[in-house]
Each structure stands twice: as C-alpha cells, then as structure tokens.
Design a protein around this motif. Structure first.
Motif, PDB file in Angstrom:
ATOM      1  N   ASP A   1       0.818  -1.221   0.000  1.00 16.04           N
ATOM      2  CA  ASP A   1       0.000   0.000   0.000  1.00 16.04           C
ATOM      3  C   ASP A   1       0.844   1.259   0.000  1.00 16.04           C
ATOM      4  O   ASP A   1       0.422   2.304  -0.511  1.00 16.04           O
ATOM      5  N   GLN A   2       2.032   1.174   0.582  1.00 15.34           N
ATOM      6  CA  GLN A   2       2.848   2.391   0.715  1.00 15.34           C
ATOM      7  C   GLN A   2       4.309   1.988   0.888  1.00 15.34           C
ATOM      8  O   GLN A   2       4.624   0.946   1.466  1.00 15.34           O
ATOM      9  N   CYS A   3       5.214   2.816   0.384  1.00 10.97           N
ATOM     10  CA  CYS A   3       6.646   2.580   0.547  1.00 10.97           C
ATOM     11  C   CYS A   3       7.351   3.909   0.782  1.00 10.97           C
ATOM     12  O   CYS A   3       7.234   4.836  -0.029  1.00 10.97           O
ATOM     13  N   ASN A   4       8.062   4.031   1.891  1.00 10.67           N
ATOM     14  CA  ASN A   4       8.830   5.232   2.226  1.00 10.67           C
ATOM     15  C   ASN A   4      10.303   4.859   2.289  1.00 10.67           C
ATOM     16  O   ASN A   4      10.680   3.902   2.991  1.00 10.67           O
TER      17      ASN A   4
ATOM     18  N   GLU B   1      10.594   1.505   4.293  1.00  4.92           N
ATOM     19  CA  GLU B   1       9.480   1.040   5.116  1.00  4.92           C
ATOM     20  C   GLU B   1       8.280   0.768   4.225  1.00  4.92           C
ATOM     21  O   GLU B   1       7.842   1.641   3.466  1.00  4.92           O
ATOM     22  N   TYR B   2       7.753  -0.465   4.313  1.00  5.91           N
ATOM     23  CA  TYR B   2       6.645  -0.891   3.474  1.00  5.91           C
ATOM     24  C   TYR B   2       5.405  -1.124   4.330  1.00  5.91           C
ATOM     25  O   TYR B   2       5.480  -1.686   5.425  1.00  5.91           O
ATOM     26  N   LYS B   3       4.260  -0.699   3.808  1.00  5.92           N
ATOM     27  CA  LYS B   3       2.968  -0.986   4.411  1.00  5.92           C
ATOM     28  C   LYS B   3       2.272  -2.012   3.515  1.00  5.92           C
ATOM     29  O   LYS B   3       2.033  -1.752   2.326  1.00  5.92           O
TER      30      LYS B   3
ATOM     31  N   ASN C   1      16.589  -2.928   5.209  1.00  3.97           N
ATOM     32  CA  ASN C   1      17.848  -2.193   5.137  1.00  3.97           C
ATOM     33  C   ASN C   1      18.683  -2.801   4.020  1.00  3.97           C
ATOM     34  O   ASN C   1      19.139  -3.943   4.122  1.00  3.97           O
ATOM     35  N   SER C   2      18.882  -2.050   2.930  1.00  2.60           N
ATOM     36  CA  SER C   2      19.593  -2.581   1.764  1.00  2.60           C
ATOM     37  C   SER C   2      21.085  -2.756   2.005  1.00  2.60           C
ATOM     38  O   SER C   2      21.748  -3.511   1.278  1.00  2.60           O
ATOM     39  N   SER C   3      21.643  -2.076   3.005  1.00  6.08           N
ATOM     40  CA  SER C   3      23.085  -2.173   3.254  1.00  6.08           C
ATOM     41  C   SER C   3      23.481  -3.557   3.771  1.00  6.08           C
ATOM     42  O   SER C   3      24.569  -4.051   3.472  1.00  6.08           O
ATOM     43  N   ASP C   4      22.618  -4.191   4.539  1.00 11.84           N
ATOM     44  CA  ASP C   4      22.940  -5.525   5.060  1.00 11.84           C
ATOM     45  C   ASP C   4      21.819  -6.541   4.827  1.00 11.84           C
ATOM     46  O   ASP C   4      21.868  -7.659   5.348  1.00 11.84           O
ATOM     47  N   GLU C   5      20.803  -6.133   4.048  1.00 10.41           N
ATOM     48  CA  GLU C   5      19.692  -7.005   3.684  1.00 10.41           C
ATOM     49  C   GLU C   5      18.952  -7.567   4.906  1.00 10.41           C
ATOM     50  O   GLU C   5      18.560  -8.726   4.940  1.00 10.41           O
ATOM     51  N   THR C   6      18.776  -6.728   5.906  1.00  7.43           N
ATOM     52  CA  THR C   6      17.977  -7.128   7.069  1.00  7.43           C
ATOM     53  C   THR C   6      16.532  -6.718   6.839  1.00  7.43           C
ATOM     54  O   THR C   6      16.248  -5.679   6.231  1.00  7.43           O
ATOM     55  N   VAL C   7      15.622  -7.534   7.320  1.00  9.79           N
ATOM     56  CA  VAL C   7      14.203  -7.288   7.150  1.00  9.79           C
ATOM     57  C   VAL C   7      13.497  -7.577   8.475  1.00  9.79           C
ATOM     58  O   VAL C   7      13.774  -8.583   9.126  1.00  9.79           O
ATOM     59  N   GLU C   8      12.618  -6.670   8.882  1.00 13.24           N
ATOM     60  CA  GLU C   8      11.881  -6.825  10.129  1.00 13.24           C
ATOM     61  C   GLU C   8      10.412  -6.529   9.890  1.00 13.24           C
ATOM     62  O   GLU C   8      10.074  -5.507   9.278  1.00 13.24           O
TER      63      GLU C   8
END
Length: 711
Positions: free
Chosen positions: A538-541, A548-550, A565-572
């Motif tokens: 729905d949204q990406c900032n 940050e994705y909604k 985080n594209s620098s270390d490919e972490t996703v939460e």
C-alpha cells in the motif's frame, strides 16, 4: 517453682519427634516416649532445674533466661504454650554472615499477623477460614558471647481466646509422634492397616484419644513421601543397569529428612544431545497432577527440526513443594551442562513460577495456553459451553493483537460484551498477561510451540502405564520404549526429507528452502510464500538504505509494516513471526521478492529447523559455537563412536573371519588407548608432584619466617 523446673527439665530430657522431622532422633538413637505434662509435674523435677540462670516461680518465660541452644528455647516456649493453650510458630531468624549460625530468633503465637491474600482462594467455594488475629504474643532470644541464647523480649498477652487442655493436642506445634508411635505407624503401614484404624489403636493404647498428640493427617504426611515397598531398590537397579550400558546416563535422587527417596530425575546421553540441539524452548509437563491415580511424572519436552516431540529428561516427583521444583530445575541444569533455555512453558502454578525465577532468571516464562484454557473451563464454563462466540473472542484476544493497545481494546471489549468486569479469576489472569498474551511474547523465541498437542500427545502415550499399581520397572520399560519410538519416528522423517520435493511452483526461493529446511518446516515456509502472493504493497517510504513498506492482504484492511535495510539485507516485520517462530513471514518474503532477493538470507535460516540440525557443530542457543563444554563434546564423540562400533559389529558378526578380524582390531585399539592414557596419566602425575614439591618449599620458607619472628 515446681512448674518452672518442669520447663527446665524439658531442656534435658530431649525433644519429642515432630511428625515432619523425625530423622534427627532416629540417628541419635533416642527412644523416649512422648512427655506428658501430667506425669512430670512433681517434686523430682526440681533436681533437673539448671538450664536457666533466671528462675521463674510462676513458670513464665522471663527476660534474661538463658538456654543452651535455639532448639532448647523453642521446646521451652512450646511447652509453656501447651499449658497456656496456644500453638507456636517460628518467625523471624537472623543468621551470622560469617558462619551462618543463628544470632537471634523470634517464636510467636501461631495467630500472629495475617495471611497474604491467595489468588487461588478467590474462586473457591469454601476457602480456608482465616485463623490469624494479629496476636502479638512472642518470645525473642539472642545469642550471647558464650554461645548460649538469652531471652531479650517476652510478650505474654494474647488478643484471642486460648484453648482448653482437652484440645491442645490438636494444635499444630503440639501434634507430635514419639519414636515408638512412629515405629507403630510404620509396622501398621507394612501390614496394610488403614491409617484411621492405626490412629484409633494408638488412642486405645494411651488410654484416651486426646493423649495421642497427633492427628491422622500426620500419619498420612509421613506416608505420602514413601514409595511403594521395593520400588527404591528397583529404581537403583534400573539406573545402575542403564549406566552399565551407557556410562553417560545421568540420574539424581533427592532424599527427605528420613533419608527416603523423595524425587528422582534421569536423562540418558541421547536426551542431553537432543537438548544441545533443540533445548532453546522447553515445555515442562506436570499434567500428571490432574489425575491422582497416576504416577507423579514430570517431563522436560521440546520439538526437533521435524516439529516432532523430543524428551530432554524426566522426573518422578513424590513431593511437590517449591523446594522440590527448585531442586529439579537445578539438577536438570547440571545434567545439561548449565545451558539454560530461552523459553520455558509450564502450567499456571505458584511453586513452579517461584523456582523458575530462582533457577532461570533470564529465561522467558510462558503459561501453557492449554492449561489456561482448562482453568477457563472451570471458571467460565457457562460461557464456553453456551456461547461459541465467547471462545472465539477469547482465543483471538490471546493470539491476534500485534500491538499492546490492540490487546487492551480486545480485553476491554470482552469484559463489556459478556459482563465480566467483576470476575475475580479474569482480574488475576490479567495481572500475568505477560506470560500468556502473544502481544508480549512475540519478541521471544518459542518455536511456535503448541503446548496443547505436546501435552496431550505425551500423556496419551503413557496414560495406561501411569497407573500406580503398575510395577515401577514396567513403567520405566514402557517409558524407554516410548522414547525409542519417538527417535525412530525422527529417523523415518530424515528418510522422507531425502525424497524429491513436490513444489507448487518453480520459484527459486522454494527450491532453496527445500534444500535447507526439513519437510515439515518447508511446508510452513511454502504456506507463507503462497500467502505473500496475495499481499499488496500500500505504501513505501525510503530514506537512504532504509525502506518502510505498508502491506495488506488483498481485500482486507489490516496492515503490517516491514522495514528493510539494503546495506545488510535485514528485514523486520511488525508481526514478528521470525522472532517467535524462527521462520520468515509472508510480509517479509513479499518485500524480499520486491527487492529481487531470490533465496533466504543466511541470517534468517535457523539451524534448528534445517536438515542439518544435528550436524555436529555444537552451538549454544544464541548461535555461537561452543568449544569449551567438554561434557557435550564427550557426548558427541561417544555417540559417533558408538554408532560406528555397532555398524562394524553387526557386519563382522555375519562370519567367523569377519569376527576374528574385527576382534583383533579391537584388541589392538585397546592397547593403543592404554598407551595414550598411560602417557597422559604420567604427565598429570608429574605436574601434581612438581606442584606438591613447590608447596612444600613454600611451607618451609613460611616456617623459617615464623621462627625468625619469634612465633
């Protein structure tokens, strides 16, 4: 004066044997019968009046009186209480920080103070009556420089009525068993005489029932800790035979004050290895207590990489005091080389919770949802039976909310919708919300463990063998067979994991997941991947490397937030599925797909869920390789060598030539090992000899120094 000397005579004649503490007198060989007040109030008692430096003509305790020990002072005050008509309780105690000896002690009337409110009484139809009245009657003693104890404070007045002589024997501190009565109780027990008849028999022997200074419940308390006749020997035989075949087999026994077996814990080497791989989450099952006819079995259970049950250890708890659980948890840690779980799930029990707080202070304690649901059936059964909607709302309140505000709103809605604002059980349950509401447990790993099926599965396997009339060795043999069957099931699952996958799509991420995950975990991962296909962004900032994705499911309003985080490919993800289940959620997979990441990042592959979960790199529960734990390394080597030896022996036993060949190799190997350990022994012996010689030289120097200083 006679009365005063009677009290002093109690200090020299020796104590009666309390029904809850008889070991001391048995060991010392004292065989006195119970001292009866009426038989001792005579002039001869004056000759024994020497324990107190301050005389008491009226028989009352006096400030300044001295006693040889704390126990002497207690017996004096308790005898005084028996004549007055009240019971004594040991209250305040102050110990020396140097040697641990008692420096001061306060004995009080058993009606002193008031009981703290017990949560369990709020919904009990007939709770125990409050017997305390805030009475201030007491006697306080303090240790003097000569080692004796002096009375420093005494309060004689009570704020309640005292009982008459005919009822004194029923007061707690005056219910006692003499040595002879204890022996009679044991003989009657061995003869299968009922406890009630034993009590009547003692009453007849003493002339009147009131002279028997104990109640039937005291005989019962003594017997509840005793195992069946012959069971102790059978247990020891079983454990010793296990150690003969498996030197790493661990067992521990807790003894009571009479040196009788109270609690037993055991774990074989395979259980210890299983714990090293899958002990991050433990379910402590004590549901045996729901059936009084079952053996008092407690088990430490977990799940392996196939989402199947594994047993880490078990115990027979013949005593369920908080101290017993404290001993059990400490013993479990000793067997498992001190490695503590991340999360432990238990039933809702104050004694267990207290022991966990002492032994596992950093472990997250969760209440078993199945047990909580059983309690809800008892307290809210009318709602659960008549209204299916309540059960659904209650379950959603426990599991669904992601934010604390959502949980509060859901809880308040239930209270209002079903008119439960005045329900005491729900009010108490809410105070422990951190232990059962998922909104608080999402950040703590629990392996998405369903304690419901674990508890039901474990007990269904053993239920027909847990009856108390089954021989103890039969019980252990079945328990052992059950554990072996569980291990065989894992072997079958390992074979299945080698088969070609049945993939729904040709997605690269699914092929990669099949290569690393066990089939059961892969099914969960595949379901998450399928759900990700229905998600809409729905949204990406974006802010530099941070995005940050909604996201929401197609046609639904509920949103989840995913940070990348594209620098270390972490996703939460806000749902925190990876944090509590160890598997990436559909929301995280959707974002990874958008970012063109086609395989599961290594940091999000939890080894305990992979096909290689048992590959021998022993890690702790934080993912760090453990090299300094010699016990676990020894277990690993033992397991490896045993499996190889069994395979070789099976192969060689098919022919005489093979047998002779392998037997010769075994003999050569034994000679080689003897040389290795003989060399190692001489090296250790040399080090010890050198250290001893160095210590002797130091002692000589110290002696010379002392001589020079004139000592």
């Amino acid at each position: 004066m006679v009365l005063a000397c009677y009290f002093s005579s109690l200090l020299t004649l020796g104590p009666d044997i309390d029904s809850t503490d008889m070991s001391e007198s048995f060991h010392e060989g004292k065989m006195e019968d119970q001292i009866q007040t009426s038989s001792l109030l005579d002039i001869d008692a004056e000759q024994q009046c020497h324990s107190s430096e301050v005389e008491s003509p009226d028989g009352l305790p006096k400030i300044g009186m001295k006693f040889e020990s704390e126990d002497h002072a207690y017996r004096f005050y308790n005898a005084y209480a028996g004549l007055v008509g009240f019971s004594v309780r040991k209250d305040f105690k102050n110990r020396s920080k140097i040697d641990g000896s008692v420096m001061s002690r306060r004995f009080v009337c058993f009606k002193r103070g008031f009981r703290l409110p017990d949560k369990r009484n709020l919904n009990v139809k007939k709770p125990h009556k409050e017997v305390r009245t805030g009475c201030l009657a007491q006697m306080t003693i303090s240790r003097q420089s000569d080692g004796r104890y002096r009375v420093i404070h005494f309060e004689a007045n009570h704020n309640h009525e005292v009982v008459g002589p005919e009822y004194v024997h029923a007061l707690p501190s005056h219910r006692k068993l003499t040595v002879s009565q204890a022996i009679e109780a044991d003989l009657a027990d061995r003869s299968s005489i009922q406890r009630k008849l034993t009590f009547k028999l003692m009453g007849k022997e003493d002339g009147i029932r009131e002279n028997v200074a104990h109640l039937p419940i005291d005989l019962h308390a003594r017997r509840t800790k005793d195992m069946k006749r012959g069971e102790a020997g059978s247990l020891l035989y079983y454990f010793q035979s296990q150690q003969t075949g498996n030197p790493m087999f661990f067992y521990a026994v807790q003894l009571d004050m009479d040196e009788q077996i109270t609690n037993i814990f055991w774990a074989d080497s395979k259980m210890m290895i299983d714990y090293s791989h899958f002990g991050d989450v433990v379910y402590f099952d004590t549901t045996y207590r729901t059936n009084q006819l079952c053996r008092p079995l407690a088990a430490f259970i977990g799940v392996n990489h196939h989402k199947e049950m594994v047993v880490f250890g078990a115990a027979l708890l013949y005593d369920e005091a908080p101290e017993s659980f404290h001993w059990l948890f400490q013993t479990f840690m000793q067997a498992m080389s001190g490695r503590k779980p991340k999360t432990i799930l238990t039933v809702q029990d104050m004694a267990i919770a207290k022991a966990i707080g002492l032994v596992f202070p950093a472990t997250y304690h969760r209440i078993c949802i199945w047990n909580m649901w059983q309690n809800a059936m008892r307290h809210l059964g009318h709602l659960l039976e008549d209204q299916d909607e309540f059960g659904k709302d209650f379950r959603n309140c426990i599991c669904e909310p992601v934010k604390e505000e959502e949980f509060f709103q859901s809880w308040e809605a239930i209270l209002d919708k079903y008119s439960l604002r005045g329900n005491a059980w729900l009010a108490d349950l809410f105070k422990e919300k951190e232990k059962w509401a998922m909104v608080y447990g999402r950040r703590m790993f629990c392996g998405d463990l369903k304690s419901t099926w674990l508890s039901e599965g474990f007990n269904s396997c053993l239920r027909k063998y847990l009856k108390s009339d089954v021989d103890i060795l039969q019980f252990f043999n079945h328990f052992e067979r059950m554990v072996v069957d569980l291990r065989d099931k894992e072997l079958q699952s390992n074979i299945v994991s080698q088969r070609a996958p049945m993939l729904e799509t040709s997605a690269v991420v699914l092929k990669h997941a099949w290569d690393i995950y066990s089939p059961e975990v892969f099914e969960i991962f595949q379901k998450e991947f399928e759900d990700s296909c229905d998600l809409v962004i729905d949204q990406c900032n974006e802010n530099g490397p941070l995005s940050e994705y909604k996201l929401s499911s197609f046609g639904k309003l509920c949103q989840h937030t995913v940070a990348f985080n594209s620098s270390d490919e972490t996703v939460e993800c806000s749902c925190m599925k990876f944090e509590y289940a160890g598997i990436l959620c559909s929301h995280a997979l959707k974002v990874l797909g958008v970012r063109s990441i086609k395989v599961v990042p290594e940091k999000y592959i939890l080894k305990r869920w992979t096909k290689d979960a048992r590959v021998e790199n022993i890690e702790n529960f934080d993912g760090c390789i453990t090299k300094e734990d010699p016990k676990l390394l020894m277990l690993s080597r033992y397991k490896d060598l045993t499996q190889k030896a069994i395979r070789l022996s099976t192969w060689a036993a098919d022919s005489e030539e093979g047998y002779l060949f392998l037997n010769r190799i075994f003999k050569d190997s034994m000679l080689g090992l003897e040389k290795i350990y003989s060399k190692k022994y001489h090296e250790i012996n040399k080090i010890c000899t050198d250290a001893s010689q160095s210590e002797d030289d130091d002692n000589i120097e110290d002696a010379n120094y002392d001589g020079r200083s004139g000592l």
